[in-house]
Enzyme design. Structure first.
Site, PDB file in Angstrom:
ATOM      1  N   ARG A  57       0.805  -1.221   0.000  1.00 12.00           N
ATOM      2  CA  ARG A  57       0.000   0.000   0.000  1.00 12.00           C
ATOM      3  C   ARG A  57       0.839   1.271   0.000  1.00 12.00           C
ATOM      4  O   ARG A  57       0.342   2.325  -0.386  1.00 12.00           O
ATOM      5  CB  ARG A  57      -1.016  -0.035   1.131  1.00 12.00           C
ATOM      6  CG  ARG A  57      -2.022  -1.176   0.903  1.00 12.00           C
ATOM      7  CD  ARG A  57      -3.187  -1.201   1.819  1.00 12.00           C
ATOM      8  NE  ARG A  57      -2.824  -1.392   3.206  1.00 12.00           N
ATOM      9  CZ  ARG A  57      -3.683  -1.329   4.204  1.00 12.00           C
ATOM     10  NH1 ARG A  57      -4.949  -1.076   3.976  1.00 12.00           N
ATOM     11  NH2 ARG A  57      -3.287  -1.533   5.432  1.00 12.00           N
ATOM     12  N   GLU A  95       3.032  -7.568  13.420  1.00  8.33           N
ATOM     13  CA  GLU A  95       2.042  -7.975  14.416  1.00  8.33           C
ATOM     14  C   GLU A  95       1.614  -9.420  14.290  1.00  8.33           C
ATOM     15  O   GLU A  95       1.320 -10.075  15.265  1.00  8.33           O
ATOM     16  CB  GLU A  95       0.752  -7.132  14.317  1.00  8.33           C
ATOM     17  CG  GLU A  95       0.936  -5.671  14.455  1.00  8.33           C
ATOM     18  CD  GLU A  95       0.922  -4.966  13.117  1.00  8.33           C
ATOM     19  OE1 GLU A  95       0.274  -3.920  13.034  1.00  8.33           O
ATOM     20  OE2 GLU A  95       1.557  -5.439  12.166  1.00  8.33           O
TER      21      GLU A  95
END
Length: 169
Positions: A57, A95
């Site tokens: 992105r 994460e």
């Protein structure tokens, strides 16, 4: 001005416990997309020779910022997605797993690099990118993120680097 209300959120995506911030509403609006790119720009007077977009992105915003600054763009890709003999590689702990990254050393050597990515969370990806760029001889590294998850340690992990975030949640 881009705010948290410009994002859609999806709890437990891509895994349980993660709140995903979707940038699709920003991309769907020419005005919001333009404003996001403006807010990702470095501070006035900051030296930038190349903008590095982080797969995937960061690729959306980086070319617009690079074109506006009248500088080139480098791509930080997922390992195995970029050809060349001068690749620098690193593994980022994120994460929900690990991510192998690569960048062309020739695109950053001696350059003042602005790294653009959509989210700063744990800082794992950004730290791995900074280390790759420095190994590649970058003169300096700074970061711009569309969104920063303030409760996570990303900014602390990037201590010593200039970090700009459009929205902090």
């Amino acid at each position: 001005m881009i705010t948290i209300d410009d994002f859609d959120t999806y709890p437990d995506f891509p895994i349980e416990g993660i709140l995903f911030y979707d940038i699709a509403p920003i991309l769907a609006s020419p005005e919001r997309f333009r404003e996001a790119c403006v807010q990702l720009m470095p501070p006035s007077g900051a030296q930038v020779d190349v903008v590095a977009g982080v797969d995937a992105r960061g690729f959306i915003f980086a070319p617009v910022v690079a074109q506006t600054l009248d500088v080139g763009m480098a791509m930080v890709r997922k390992k195995g997605k970029m050809p060349g003999d001068d690749l620098l590689e690193s593994t980022a702990e994120i994460e929900y797993g690990a991510r192998d990254l690569a960048v062309s050393a020739s695109s950053v050597e001696g350059q003042h690099v602005l790294v653009i990515d959509d989210v700063l969370a744990t800082g794992g990806t950004a730290r791995a990118v900074a280390e790759m760029l420095e190994r590649g001889g970058a003169a300096s590294v700074r970061f711009s993120f569309l969104i920063e998850i303030g409760e996570l340690p990303g900014r602390d992990v990037l201590e010593g680097y200039e970090v700009t975030s459009v929205v902090v949640v």
